[in-house]
Each structure stands twice: as structure tokens, then as C-alpha cells.
Write a protein that holds these residues in place. Structure first.
Motif, PDB file in Angstrom:
ATOM      1  N   GLU A 237     -37.457  -7.508  39.982  1.00  0.00           N
ATOM      2  CA  GLU A 237     -37.105  -6.102  39.859  1.00  0.00           C
ATOM      3  C   GLU A 237     -37.742  -5.524  38.608  1.00  0.00           C
ATOM      4  OE1 GLU A 237     -32.879  -5.024  39.566  1.00  0.00           O
ATOM      5  OE2 GLU A 237     -33.314  -3.858  41.366  1.00  0.00           O
TER       6      GLU A 237
ATOM      7  N   LYS B 161     -28.903  -8.874  34.834  1.00  0.00           N
ATOM      8  CA  LYS B 161     -27.444  -8.931  35.027  1.00  0.00           C
ATOM      9  C   LYS B 161     -27.050 -10.330  35.485  1.00  0.00           C
ATOM     10  CE  LYS B 161     -27.138  -5.344  37.903  1.00  0.00           C
ATOM     11  NZ  LYS B 161     -26.539  -4.180  38.606  1.00  0.00           N
TER      12      LYS B 161
ATOM     13  N   ASN C 105     -21.751  -0.684  40.410  1.00  0.00           N
ATOM     14  CA  ASN C 105     -21.032  -1.832  40.941  1.00  0.00           C
ATOM     15  C   ASN C 105     -19.838  -2.152  40.036  1.00  0.00           C
ATOM     16  OD1 ASN C 105     -20.254  -4.655  41.271  1.00  0.00           O
ATOM     17  ND2 ASN C 105     -22.050  -4.798  42.625  1.00  0.00           N
TER      18      ASN C 105
ATOM     19  N   SER D 173     -31.573  -6.973  38.365  1.00  0.00           N
ATOM     20  CA  SER D 173     -30.931  -8.139  38.979  1.00  0.00           C
ATOM     21  C   SER D 173     -31.907  -9.318  39.099  1.00  0.00           C
ATOM     22  CB  SER D 173     -30.367  -7.772  40.342  1.00  0.00           C
ATOM     23  OG  SER D 173     -31.386  -7.226  41.128  1.00  0.00           O
ATOM     24  N   SER D 174     -33.144  -9.127  38.752  1.00  0.00           N
ATOM     25  CA  SER D 174     -34.085 -10.246  38.825  1.00  0.00           C
ATOM     26  C   SER D 174     -35.349  -9.920  38.067  1.00  0.00           C
ATOM     27  CB  SER D 174     -34.458 -10.550  40.279  1.00  0.00           C
ATOM     28  OG  SER D 174     -35.267  -9.495  40.769  1.00  0.00           O
TER      29      SER D 174
ATOM     30  N   HIS E 215     -17.754  -4.600  39.831  1.00  0.00           N
ATOM     31  CA  HIS E 215     -17.664  -5.952  39.300  1.00  0.00           C
ATOM     32  C   HIS E 215     -18.632  -6.139  38.148  1.00  0.00           C
ATOM     33  CE1 HIS E 215     -16.358  -7.013  43.628  1.00  0.00           C
ATOM     34  NE2 HIS E 215     -15.317  -6.645  42.906  1.00  0.00           N
ATOM     35  N   ASP E 216     -19.897  -5.673  38.366  1.00  0.00           N
ATOM     36  CA  ASP E 216     -20.866  -5.770  37.281  1.00  0.00           C
ATOM     37  C   ASP E 216     -20.356  -5.009  36.062  1.00  0.00           C
ATOM     38  OD1 ASP E 216     -23.799  -5.626  39.465  1.00  0.00           O
ATOM     39  OD2 ASP E 216     -22.636  -7.324  38.688  1.00  0.00           O
TER      40      ASP E 216
ATOM     41  N   MET F 208     -17.593  -6.892  34.243  1.00  0.00           N
ATOM     42  CA  MET F 208     -18.080  -8.013  33.437  1.00  0.00           C
ATOM     43  C   MET F 208     -18.758  -7.531  32.173  1.00  0.00           C
ATOM     44  SD  MET F 208     -19.306 -10.992  36.037  1.00  0.00           S
ATOM     45  CE  MET F 208     -20.132 -10.084  37.316  1.00  0.00           C
TER      46      MET F 208
END
Lengths: 663, 153
Positions: free
Chosen positions: B104, B121, B15, B100-101, B17-18, B21
Motif C-alpha cells: 500500500e 497498522k 475502522n 496496511s502493508s 478496532h484499528d 488499538m
């Protein structure tokens, strides 16, 4: 005296009767004790162990019935079957005897063989199943004692168990009593001959399949043909070597193979009771003598009412009914008998006077099975009687077979249904599990994929705020703040929704949960951390709960979290957690002195995304209480709340004491 | 162009964007030049095992840390993890999984493949610091002045 044989006590004041009965019982393998008075009988009973008592009613020192009563009310002798023997031929005496507790009632003059047969029946009903004697059981019927002895020895030497009978009649009775694996019968005998014995055996449902070997005399060529005609499976000539006879017997048994037991069916050749109803004593006695001669037990009744009274206490195998009688007419008796379910199937033959066709037709219309004209010729009557008894036998047999078939069908159907049910259930379970798995992976995907853009919005808006703050005025910064707040809310919503969905599907692990410790642990997290607040927290002693620990923790966390949240404006905030037992439930509650809520909206409280306060006043997604409700309901409990605006709220939930649930 | 022999951290993240960052976080702490970013699993494996476009990488250049996202095109994150942990040449490289969580994280745990650490993340730098400290990779945090050359270790 055979020490292993059963003991029979015979009580009768007539020497003739005593000798006569002894003569009947001894050869049949019983030991006998003879008494002529009640006193003697009492003595004997106290000293010995008896399997059966044959008791005369009229005794010199008292009424046989009183001894009968004594026997039946004494623990030691209560279970001994008693057969009453009586010259009192009145039906009311019979009824009285049976009502006093007699197991059987035989009128005098009696038929010796009948008494023996009935006694055997009574004994068979009482004793537990004796194991079959070792070796194949063979019945040998021959009138020559020498031959019987010879053949029996030869058979026993080969390992057979042999029962012997000196006549066809006796042989048939013994066969009815204890079904043999094979019958060897002499062709020529006084009384009924071998061929007739075989025919009768073939005609009996219980004995039909027993193989029969007929022994013929050498000159009797025609005898062989007759034998086969009669249904013999094999024949042998008496003069032949015993070995030949044995060989034929073995071959016959082998051909017959395993025979299924048909003990359930009473033999046609067993003793039968015939109720005869006629107002003429002359005819009755004449008829009785003939019936006795056939081996039946005649019960004589002189009126229709007597007959019905008797039927109420004893079942009979056939009814012979005169049509023309004073008092209750034969017609009426017939109607009543045929109208009573338990008597309906007893074969009923009406006796009519010569040329009384009208009465005969009436009788048939009233339900009689057959009719016969009264005459001196009893042969026709006896033949008709035999025919009726045979018919009834076949009907019973059919009924049994049908019932058995039906039972098997029902069993098979039930087994099929159970199998189908199990298959359906398994299939449904699989479907549900598959759907669950689908939903699980769907939720995971959704959560993962929705979060990615959220991360970007959050991350990049932060970068904007931090690295380009000089390009943003106050309003710009505020607007961006709203964007960032919304992102955070959306993230919380996704988390809460996923949690809600998961809780609905997750497997519950049941255990005993110490609520005190659980609540304390949650309270530490929620209340202990915030030093800016003054919270007065009190936990009462809580009973242990049965349920899923993680889920229950969530319930407590949500409720406690709400209490902490909504008491924000209070100083000090007061939060109390307690419980009380009610029936088979425990009611827990969380009470706070927070802002409360309006009771008219109480229904909305537990709905998903339902909020009673704006997010400006209190943050939250509105899923917390819905989660609590779902978890508690999965545990088989209920939730509800009470509140007053400005004063506070109390939230209740119940858990079952036994930990049952709607999983 | 960064010297590929100089890389110590492999960032596997599809990704953009990830990735942006994360790299920003590293930049602000001057670690960016030691990070090599690949966008799919097969490229990650090629880098680690020196195949394809990376055949020229020196054998002595070792990767010290892998930051691994799970959902990757071509070769999946879990598959990369499996390959790394089953090969003697790469087994010891610590792997930090980017999830992401929490959920996960739970799912990955069920595979029990020897993941060393997790970061949720977006990569919060403080959390990243915790992770490398936990892995004993303190030297990774030593600042390197770009352009000065030479190693400090």
C-alpha cells in the motif's frame, strides 16, 4: 561516324554479305567494322570495344565456332552478344552453334531486317536501361526523304525527339523496338501503306494505345475514311502547313494522356522464329523463302527428331509440321511437343497433303492448333500463321493480365490479413492488460480487506493476554497463543499468495545481474544476523546473469532462506552456492547439509502450499519454492532438486545465457 | 469533553478496532487527550478548515500532526491528503499515513503528494515514536499530566 554509336563487328568472307549488313546497320545508328577472316577479327577485337559481333561460321582461315569459343571464354569479351550467320542450314549446325555459346543463329540466306531486329533485341537485353531521350519520342514513317527531313526539323524545333523510317515495315520494327509516344505515317507508300501500318499497330498488344496520325494526299477523299476505319486517331493532309500537322499531333498527344508502359509484353511485330519440319527439301526451301519475305526467321528441319533436338536448345514462336515423315512421324512429334510443358503453348500448325482428312483429324486430336493443306498458295498459310501468332500474343497478354490481377488480389488479401492480425493482436493485448489491471486491484482489495480483521484478532488477543492475564490460567494462555500463531500464519499466507500472484503478472525489467554481489547481499541478511547459529557458507564465483534483479533476488533469498532453515538442526550447517555453464544455459545450485527430503516426493516440492515437513518442524507457508519456480520459468529456465533424507538437499535452477525468456 | 482547541493530533481512521488499538497505544503513553479521532474524510476536512460542526474552533488552535488512514468513507484518504497539501493554511502540517502493508505504501508513493512518513497498522507505539522523532516533533512525546492544565512547550 557517330562517336557515341555502338560498334558492331561483322565477320564474313563474302564481300556481298559484308556490304549488305553494313547497309543495314549503319542507317540504324551503328558503327561497323568489317573483317573477312578470323585473324582480322581477332585483331579488331583486341583493339576495339564492340557491343555486338555478327559472325559467319565458314571462314577461310578457320571455323567461326572456334572464334566464338575464344570470345566466350575471354573475360574481356565474354559478355559481347554473338550472332552466328551461317549457310549451313542443317539443324545440327544450329544446335552446335547455340551450344557453343552463340546468342543467336541466323541461317543464310538471311533477311537483313530480321538480323537487325534480332541484334537490337540482343543489345537491349544486355545494356542497362538507358534513360528515355528528352522530349516526347515520335516515330515518323514516310518514304519521301525530303518530307521526312522537313517534318523532322519542324518537330525537333518544337522539342520532340524524332525517329524516322523509310517504310512501313521498317517503321513497325522500330516501333516494336522502342515504343514511341506517337506515330506519324504517310498514307501512300510502296510496300505496306499507312492504313495497314496503323492496323498492325492497333493489333499489337504493346503498341495498341500509341496514337497514330495518318498523312493523306489531297485528292484522296476516300483515304480519310479509310484512315479512320483503320483506327487512326487523327489525319492531316500532306500539303497543309507543317504547323497544322504539328497542332494536330499536339492535340492527339494531349487526348492520349499518360500512357502506361507495357515493356513487359514483347511486340507482335518483333522478330519471330518459325520452325518448319518437313522431309521434302523442295517444299522447305519454298516455304522458307516466303517466311523470310514476311520478316520471319525460318528454321528448317528435315525430321521430327531434329526438330525436337532443336527445341531443346532454342525456343521458337511457331511450328509448321508435316505429318507424313519417315522416322518419327509428325503425329508422334506433335504429341511429344504438346506433351512437354515448356513447349505446349507454342502454336503448332500441321501440314497435310490434299484430301488427307483422316491425317488431319489425327493431327488435331494429337493437339495441333491448326492445319493447312500443302499447296503452291502460300498466302493462306501466311495468313493462318499470322493468326496463330496473334492468338498466342493475346493469350500471353491475357495470362499476364490475369497474373497481375491475381498478384494484386493476393497482395490485397495479405495486407487485409496482416491488418486483421494486427487488430486482433492489439485487441487481445488490451484484454489481457485489462484483466491484469482487474486482477491487480482485486488482489489489492483482498489483501487490504483480509488484513483488517486479522489486525483486530492479533491486536485484541494481545490486549487480552496483557491486560487480563490474571483471568487466564496456563491452558487459557496456551489456547490464546494458538489463536495468535494462526493469525500470524494467515498474515504470512496472504503476503506470500499476493507476492506469488504479483510475480506472475509483474513486468520484468531485464538487466545484467552480478550474481556474486547479489548472493553476498542476501547471505549477509540471512546468515549474518543470527549469532546463535554456526553456518559455514561458501559461494563460488558465479557468472553474471541476465534477468530481473528484484525477482532473482527473491529466488536467491527463498533458496538460501530454506537452506538456512532446514540446516537448523546441524552444527555446523554447511551451505554452498555455485554454478556451471552447460550449453546455452547457466546452472546455479544451492546445496545444504540439512534434513533433506525423500526423492519420491520431489514433484510436490515446487507446488503451491505443498510442504514435505510439518509446520511444527519447520515454519513456512509452502509458497516459497512455488515462487522460485515461477520466477525462474518466466526467465526461460528450469528448476529441480535432489535430496537425501538426513543428509541434505541441492536445489538447481537454470538461466539462459542470452537472457531470453518466456516473459 | 476535551477542549478542541487543545488538540494537537488528528487521527483519521474509520475502522473502530484499528482506532481503538491506536488510542490504547496513546493512552498508555499519556498522549490520548491530545488526540482527536474522526471517522471519515469529510469530518477531517471540516475539522482542519473549521467548517460545519467545527466552525467554532479558534483560529489559533493549530493541528500539529495528522495520522491518516487511506480507505475512508465519504472523502477518501488520498483526497484529504491532497486538500491538506494544496492549502496554505494546512500545507505544513506533517502527515503520517497509516497503511496496511508495504504494498500500500508503494501505491501511495506513486501519487507523490508529500507524505511525510508511513506507519504500518496496527500502530506499534515504538514505530510511532520513531515517526515523530523523524519529524522533529519531540515535544509531542513530553508527558502531560492530565488535569494539571497549563502548557509545557
Amino acid at each position: 561516324m557517330n562517336p557515341e554509336a555502338l560498334q558492331v563487328l561483322i565477320v564474313d568472307d563474302s564481300l556481298t554479305v559484308r556490304m549488305d549488313l553494313e547497309e543495314a546497320f549503319r542507317p540504324a545508328g551503328f558503327n561497323t567494322t568489317l573483317c573477312s577472316t578470323i585473324g582480322e577479327a581477332r585483331e579488331a577485337l583486341s583493339r576495339g570495344v564492340y557491343a555486338l559481333v555478327v559472325l559467319d561460321v565458314l571462314l577461310p582461315d578457320g571455323d567461326g565456332l572456334s572464334l566464338l569459343q575464344e570470345i566466350k571464354t575471354t573475360a574481356r569479351s565474354r559478355d559481347i552478344p554473338v550472332l552466328l550467320l551461317s549457310s549451313e542450314a542443317e539443324v545440327e549446325d544450329r544446335i552446335r552453334g547455340l551450344k557453343t555459346g552463340a546468342d543467336e543463329y541466323v541461317g543464310k540466306p538471311y533477311n537483313k531486317a530480321y538480323v537487325l531486329a534480332r541484334s537490337r533485341e540482343l543489345l537491349r537485353a544486355r545494356r542497362p536501361d538507358r534513360p528515355a531521350p528528352p522530349g516526347t519520342h515520335v516515330l515518323l514513317i514516310d518514304d519521301s526523304e525530303t518530307f521526312r527531313q522537313q517534318l523532322r526539323e519542324a518537330l525537333e524545333a518544337r522539342g520532340f525527339a524524332v525517329a524516322v523510317a523509310p517504310s512501313g515495315e521498317e517503321g513497325l520494327r522500330m516501333a516494336a523496338d522502342a515504343r514511341p509516344r506517337a506515330v506519324i505515317v504517310d498514307g501512300v507508300m510502296p510496300g505496306i501503306d499507312g492504313a495497314t501500318v496503323i492496323r498492325r499497330v492497333r493489333g499489337d498488344a504493346a503498341l495498341r494505345t500509341v496514337p497514330c496520325l495518318l498523312l493523306t494526299a489531297s485528292e484522296d477523299r476516300g483515304g480519310e475514311l479509310r484512315a479512320l476505319d483503320a483506327g487512326a486517331d487523327s489525319y492531316a493532309r500532306k500539303e497543309q502547313d507543317l504547323d497544322v500537322i504539328l497542332a494536330k499531333l499536339t492535340a492527339m498527344l494531349r487526348a492520349a494522356g499518360e500512357q502506361p508502359s507495357s515493356d513487359a509484353l514483347p511486340s507482335l511485330l518483333g522478330p519471330k522464329r518459325i520452325l518448319t519440319v518437313d522431309d521434302s527439301p523442295t517444299y522447305l526451301n519454298a516455304l522458307a523463302a516466303h517466311l523470310r519475305g514476311e520478316g520471319y526467321e525460318p528454321i528448317l528441319s528435315r525430321s521430327g527428331q531434329e526438330a525436337i533436338d532443336l527445341l531443346a536448345v532454342q525456343i521458337v514462336d511457331c511450328i509448321l509440321l508435316d505429318l507424313v515423315m519417315p522416322g518419327l512421324s509428325g503425329h508422334e512429334v506433335c504429341r511429344r511437343i504438346k506433351g512437354t510443358p515448356v513447349w505446349r503453348d507454342i502454336p503448332l500448325i500441321i501440314l497435310t497433303a490434299k484430301d488427307d482428312q483422316g491425317a488431319m483429324i489425327d493431327g488435331i486430336n494429337a493437339g495441333a492448333d491448326d492445319y493447312i493443306t500443302k499447296s503452291d498458295d502460300f498466302e493462306t498459310l501466311k495468313a493462318r500463321l499470322r493468326a496463330q501468332l496473334r492468338r498466342k500474343q493475346y493469350e500471353d497478354e491475357n495470362r499476364n493480365i490475369r497474373r497481375e490481377l491475381l498478384r494484386k488480389e493476393v497482395e490485397a488479401a495479405e495486407a487485409r490479413a496482416a491488418r486483421e492480425l494486427a487488430e486482433t493482436r492489439a485487441r487481445l493485448l488490451e484484454e489481457v492488460e485489462a484483466k491484469n489491471r482487474e486482477l491487480e486491484s482485486f488482489s489489492y482489495s483482498v489483501s487490504h480487506d483480509l488484513r483488517a480483521p486479522l489486525r483486530a484478532i492479533d491486536g485484541f488477543s494481545k490486549i487480552l493476554l496483557v491486560e487480563h492475564s490474571q483471568a487466564l490460567d496456563t491452558e487459557g494462555k496456551r489456547l490464546l497463543g494458538v489463536v495468535r500463531e494462526s493469525v500470524k500464519t494467515m498474515g504470512d499466507l496472504i503476503d506470500d499468495l499476493l507476492e506469488f500472484s504479483r510475480v506472475g503478472r509483474a513486468e520484468m525489467t531485464r538487466s545484467s545481474v552480478v550474481m556474486n554481489a547479489l548472493v553476498d547481499s542476501v547471505a549477509r541478511e540471512m546468515i549474518g544476523t543470527d549469532s546463535s547459529r554456526v553456518i559455514d557458507f561458501h559461494r563460488a564465483d558465479l557468472p553474471e546473469a541476465a534477468g530481473d534483479r528484484a525477482m532473482l533476488r527473491q529466488v536467491v533469498a527463498n533458496l538460501l532462506g530454506n537452506a538456512v532453515k532446514y540446516t537448523g538442526p546441524r552444527n555446523p550447517a554447511r551451505i554452498e552456492i555455485g554454478a556451471r555453464a552447460e550449453g546455452d544455459e547457466i546452472v546455479y545450485f544451492v546445496k545444504d547439509n540439512g534434513v533433506g527430503f525423500e526423492m519420491q516426493y520431489v514433484q510436490k516440492l515446487f507446488g503451491v502450499f505443498q510442504r514435505l515437513h510439518s509446520s511444527r518442524e519447520f515454519e513456512g507457508t509452502g509458497v516459497g519454492l512455488a515462487l522460485v519456480k515461477r520466477i525462474v520459468e518466466r526467465h526461460g529456465g528450469r528448476v529441480w532438486a535432489e535430496g537425501r533424507v538426513g543428509e541434505g538437499s541441492t536445489f538447481f535452477f537454470t538461466l539462459r545465457k542470452d537472457g531470453g525468456s518466456n516473459a | 469533553m476535551r477542549d478542541l482547541n487543545d488538540v494537537e493530533i488528528l487521527l483519521v481512521e474509520d475502522n473502530p478496532h484499528d482506532a481503538e488499538m491506536t488510542l490504547r497505544a496513546f493512552t498508555s503513553h499519556r498522549l490520548a487527550n491530545r488526540v482527536h479521532h474522526v471517522t471519515d474524510g469529510s469530518e477531517a476536512l471540516a475539522f482542519l478548515f473549521r467548517t460545519g460542526a467545527y466552525a467554532a474552533r479558534a483560529a489559533s488552535a493549530t493541528t500539529r500532526l495528522i495520522l491518516l488512514d487511506l480507505k475512508l468513507p465519504k472523502v477518501d484518504g488520498l483526497e484529504v491528503l491532497r486538500r491538506v497539501k494544496s492549502d496554505d493554511r494546512t500545507r505544513m502540517i506533517p502527515v503520517v499515513v497509516l497503511t496496511s502493508s508495504n504494498q500500500e505504501k508503494d501505491i501511495v508513493e506513486t501519487y507523490r503528494m508529500g507524505v511525510n512518513s508511513y506507519i504500518i497498522k496496527p500502530v506499534d507505539f515504538d514505530k510511532f515514536v520513531d515517526a515523530v522523532k523523524h519529524l522533529g516533533l519531540y515535544w509531542l512525546l513530553l508527558n502531560r499530566v492530565p488535569g494539571e492544565g497549563g502548557e509545557t512547550s
